[in-house]
Design an enzyme around this catalytic site. Structure first.
Site, PDB file in Angstrom:
ATOM      1  N   ASN A 252      24.433  40.854  18.248  1.00 48.91           N
ATOM      2  CA  ASN A 252      24.101  41.801  19.327  1.00 48.91           C
ATOM      3  C   ASN A 252      25.307  42.622  19.770  1.00 48.91           C
ATOM      4  O   ASN A 252      25.235  43.357  20.759  1.00 48.91           O
ATOM      5  CB  ASN A 252      23.471  41.060  20.519  1.00 48.91           C
ATOM      6  CG  ASN A 252      24.440  40.055  21.146  1.00 48.91           C
ATOM      7  OD1 ASN A 252      25.644  40.123  20.928  1.00 48.91           O
ATOM      8  ND2 ASN A 252      23.905  39.137  21.932  1.00 48.91           N
ATOM      9  N   ASP A 253      26.425  42.506  19.066  1.00 49.56           N
ATOM     10  CA  ASP A 253      27.642  43.204  19.500  1.00 49.56           C
ATOM     11  C   ASP A 253      27.452  44.722  19.540  1.00 49.56           C
ATOM     12  O   ASP A 253      27.924  45.393  20.445  1.00 49.56           O
ATOM     13  CB  ASP A 253      28.817  42.876  18.559  1.00 49.56           C
ATOM     14  CG  ASP A 253      29.320  41.453  18.738  1.00 49.56           C
ATOM     15  OD1 ASP A 253      28.779  40.741  19.621  1.00 49.56           O
ATOM     16  OD2 ASP A 253      30.229  41.051  17.995  1.00 49.56           O
TER      17      ASP A 253
ATOM     18  N   GLY B 243      32.032  42.078  23.361  1.00 55.50           N
ATOM     19  CA  GLY B 243      31.007  41.333  22.618  1.00 55.50           C
ATOM     20  C   GLY B 243      30.523  40.048  23.258  1.00 55.50           C
ATOM     21  O   GLY B 243      29.608  39.404  22.738  1.00 55.50           O
TER      22      GLY B 243
ATOM     23  N   ASP C  71      28.465  37.458  25.578  1.00 55.37           N
ATOM     24  CA  ASP C  71      27.020  37.546  25.824  1.00 55.37           C
ATOM     25  C   ASP C  71      26.453  36.276  26.462  1.00 55.37           C
ATOM     26  O   ASP C  71      27.186  35.315  26.733  1.00 55.37           O
ATOM     27  CB  ASP C  71      26.299  37.861  24.501  1.00 55.37           C
ATOM     28  CG  ASP C  71      26.785  36.983  23.361  1.00 55.37           C
ATOM     29  OD1 ASP C  71      27.105  35.816  23.629  1.00 55.37           O
ATOM     30  OD2 ASP C  71      26.864  37.478  22.209  1.00 55.37           O
TER      31      ASP C  71
ATOM     32  N   ASN D 247      31.698  35.153  22.970  1.00 55.02           N
ATOM     33  CA  ASN D 247      30.785  35.878  22.099  1.00 55.02           C
ATOM     34  C   ASN D 247      29.981  34.868  21.274  1.00 55.02           C
ATOM     35  O   ASN D 247      30.431  34.394  20.240  1.00 55.02           O
ATOM     36  CB  ASN D 247      31.568  36.820  21.187  1.00 55.02           C
ATOM     37  CG  ASN D 247      30.660  37.772  20.423  1.00 55.02           C
ATOM     38  OD1 ASN D 247      29.424  37.684  20.526  1.00 55.02           O
ATOM     39  ND2 ASN D 247      31.254  38.683  19.674  1.00 55.02           N
TER      40      ASN D 247
ATOM     41  N   ASP E  83      26.409  43.098  45.547  1.00 57.75           N
ATOM     42  CA  ASP E  83      27.556  43.979  45.381  1.00 57.75           C
ATOM     43  C   ASP E  83      27.673  44.941  46.575  1.00 57.75           C
ATOM     44  O   ASP E  83      26.676  45.265  47.211  1.00 57.75           O
ATOM     45  CB  ASP E  83      27.311  44.779  44.080  1.00 57.75           C
ATOM     46  CG  ASP E  83      28.505  45.570  43.636  1.00 57.75           C
ATOM     47  OD1 ASP E  83      29.594  44.985  43.566  1.00 57.75           O
ATOM     48  OD2 ASP E  83      28.347  46.773  43.358  1.00 57.75           O
TER      49      ASP E  83
ATOM     50  N   GLU F 273      29.417  41.134  49.213  1.00 53.70           N
ATOM     51  CA  GLU F 273      30.782  41.652  49.141  1.00 53.70           C
ATOM     52  C   GLU F 273      31.046  42.641  50.277  1.00 53.70           C
ATOM     53  O   GLU F 273      30.573  43.773  50.231  1.00 53.70           O
ATOM     54  CB  GLU F 273      31.001  42.349  47.784  1.00 53.70           C
ATOM     55  CG  GLU F 273      32.387  42.921  47.636  1.00 53.70           C
ATOM     56  CD  GLU F 273      32.493  43.941  46.504  1.00 53.70           C
ATOM     57  OE1 GLU F 273      33.573  44.044  45.928  1.00 53.70           O
ATOM     58  OE2 GLU F 273      31.501  44.628  46.200  1.00 53.70           O
TER      59      GLU F 273
HETATM   60 CA   LIG Z   1      27.824  39.338  21.150  1.00 56.01          CA
END
Ligand SMILES: [Ca+2]
Ligand SMILES: [Ca+2]
Length: 582
Positions: free
Chosen positions: A108-109, A129, A131, A103, A296, A325
């Protein structure tokens, strides 16, 4: 771009009832398409060679009057933009779940305008959180460990009510999730990766989106998504893609069925959607000068589309790399998708690096099963013997685990010695290694086997106030430090070893719980010895004469220990040793 065509998807109230026009040297409107919804228009542009970068207005007229206008910008390409280099076997990819890694920006959490707007580190399925800033701050650690590429799982907007942390329910293909950061931060990550010799791998998801995608309220075409009226879940019978006898209904449900109700399955046989997805991928490669893409749920998209998507990318960027994948432990199924494989069904795509799920399974099973004629380490030997089915086994992605399965340490019954053996194998066998973050400090999930939330545990030291810190070593156990140090040494040694990157492979049938293989080229030979025995073991090298002939000495690449090849080698219990042959 090599391809002079560009299709714009325009979305605005009633735009479908307008006529667009523009005036810019080199750019012409080739065709205009209406959609099912009157709020969309698809405009085919032709961009002539040597068209100058710049802005131009597009005017939309109805009954002769301009009712909408938009200024479109053709950006300047970076020098050598088409020459971006994808990951190769000279690289080792560090896989990161961004929400759980570090984090770097607490501001920006919580984004109050988003549907999931809280963090809860105690909840394995909540947001924690982590980033982009956290990854940027950790690049010196990652590069110092000896990794040469990073693959963060998707960083695009996932404005979903819950479980938005994993990133696979994208709600805008052109937007970075603000809880991860901004587009500028993503660009900064790309630039700093490049400066530190790290390739940046983008995690793409073209099979499905999140149900909160803005277009779900007003789909351009009724068939933009599969089963728009009555939800049907995929049968996950992935072998129908290859099966000569598969029922059409099974094939249909496999490719068109949804994963879950919150992830609408995209219908890539709609050519406008296909074009949107291909252009979007190219936009990200161009914008970030990417070093690769991981796609993906590969076999769940339309096959024709997968050919176009992958080959259009390689056409624009001939040195690029894509991994996909296909979660099958059957090498025949994995091999089917690889570039260069001749398939009787005619499928011929440009996926360079299928993931080697067959070898992943063989690896942990071989290390944990009791030894017998057909069990234990011989499984690893025989798994590699399947390489003849691949167009290019050296391009396969090899890994001990990833973010969707148990941690490799959990597969290995929490035995750090076995982990060391497994990682040594991954880093010395043919292929492009991928390591999941935290493997180096023994992250495991044995408290809840198979539980995705726990598998994606927070990286120690990624949060202010963490008791242990893997970046500095503070608070780590002796075992954690030992494995972290071991991997750091091995990874940094591997970086310069062409013989490991693209050398040939020779292996000898396992005997008495030991398995010996060599990587070699004209200049160099490397010997790897896996000893699964619970006690110290003696090994004679006579059996390896066909490759050791004329050599006298071996040097342990980690300890510098030298030994004479004329004498028996003493192998520590449960160990992997790597030797340069002199
Ligand atoms: Ca954050
Ligand atoms: Ca699908």
């Amino acid at each position: 771009m090599k391809n002079p065509s560009l299709q714009l998807m325009v979305h605005a109230d009633g735009i479908g009832e307008t006529i667009p026009s523009l005036n810019y040297p080199g750019v012409t409107i080739k065709k205009i398409h209406k959609a099912d919804s009157k709020n969309y228009l698809f405009i085919d542009l032709l961009v002539a060679k040597n068209t100058k970068p710049g802005r131009f207005p597009i005017q939309f007229k109805k009954d002769g009057k301009v009712v909408h206008a938009y200024v479109y910008e053709l950006l300047q390409r970076k020098p050598n933009a088409s020459q971006v280099k994808g990951f190769t076997a000279a690289d080792v990819i560090y896989l990161i779940t961004p929400d759980r890694f570090a984090n770097g920006d607490v501001s920006n959490d919580v984004i109050s305008t988003m549907r999931e707007n809280k963090i809860d580190r105690k909840n394995d399925y909540g947001r924690h959180g982590g980033d982009i800033r956290g990854i940027i701050n950790s690049l010196d650690y990652i590069a110092g460990m000896g990794f040469t590429a990073i693959w963060p799982t998707p960083l695009l907007e996932n404005d979903m009510k819950q479980s938005s942390y994993h990133g696979y329910a994208i709600t805008d293909y052109y937007k970075v999730d603000p809880r991860f950061g901004t587009l500028d931060e993503y660009k900064e990550l790309a630039d700093k990766c490049r400066q530190k010799g790290l390739k940046l791998v983008f995690d793409g998801v073209v099979n499905h989106t999140g149900s909160q995608y803005w277009w779900m309220k007003d789909l351009p075409f009724r068939n933009w998504i599969n089963y728009p009226d009555s939800l049907r879940i995929t049968n996950h019978r992935r072998t129908v893609n290859q099966d000569l006898y598969a029922a059409e209904s099974d094939k249909e449900l496999m490719v068109r069925g949804w994963f879950v109700e919150t992830m609408p399955d995209l219908n890539q046989s709609n050519t406008f959607l296909a074009e949107f997805l291909i252009q979007n991928t190219i936009w990200w490669i161009e914008t970030l000068s990417l070093g690769g893409i991981r796609q993906d749920t590969y076999p769940y998209s339309q096959k024709k589309f997968l050919e176009q998507w992958s080959c259009r990318i390689i056409n624009e960027y001939p040195q690029f790399s894509i991994t996909g994948e296909e979660w099958s432990t059957n090498p025949l199924i994995a091999a089917y998708w690889q570039k260069g494989k001749t398939n009787t069904t005619g499928y011929n795509g440009c996926l360079k690096s299928p993931m080697d799920f067959p070898l992943q399974q063989a690896l942990w099973q071989s290390l944990t099963e009791p030894e017998a004629w057909d069990k234990g380490i011989v499984k690893l030997y025989e798994a590699l013997a399947n390489d003849f089915v691949y167009a290019n086994p050296k391009d396969l992605l090899v890994f001990g685990d990833n973010h969707d399965m148990n941690r490799i340490l959990t597969f290995l019954n929490n035995d750090a010695d076995l982990l060391q053996m497994a990682m040594t194998y991954i880093l010395t066998i043919r292929g492009i290694p991928q390591v999941y973050y935290g493997t180096e400090v023994l992250i495991e999930n044995s408290a809840k086997p198979g539980d995705h939330g726990l598998i994606r545990t927070d990286f120690p030291g990624g949060w202010e106030g963490d008791k242990a810190n893997a970046f500095t070593g503070a608070g780590l156990s002796a075992d954690q430090l030992r494995i972290q140090g071991y991997l750091k040494k091995l990874l940094n040694w591997r970086k310069g070893k062409k013989v490991i990157h693209d050398g040939s492979t020779l292996h000898f049938a396992p005997s008495n719980g030991t398995y010996v293989y060599f990587r070699y080229n004209k200049q160099e030979k490397v010997m790897v010895i896996l000893n699964k025995n619970e006690k110290q073991t003696e090994l004679s090298t006579g059996r390896f004469n066909e490759i050791l002939k004329g050599h006298q000495q071996a040097v342990n690449v980690l300890t510098g220990e030298q030994l004479s090849l004329q004498e028996k080698i003493t192998l520590p219990a449960k160990s992997a040793t790597v030797w340069e042959i002199r």
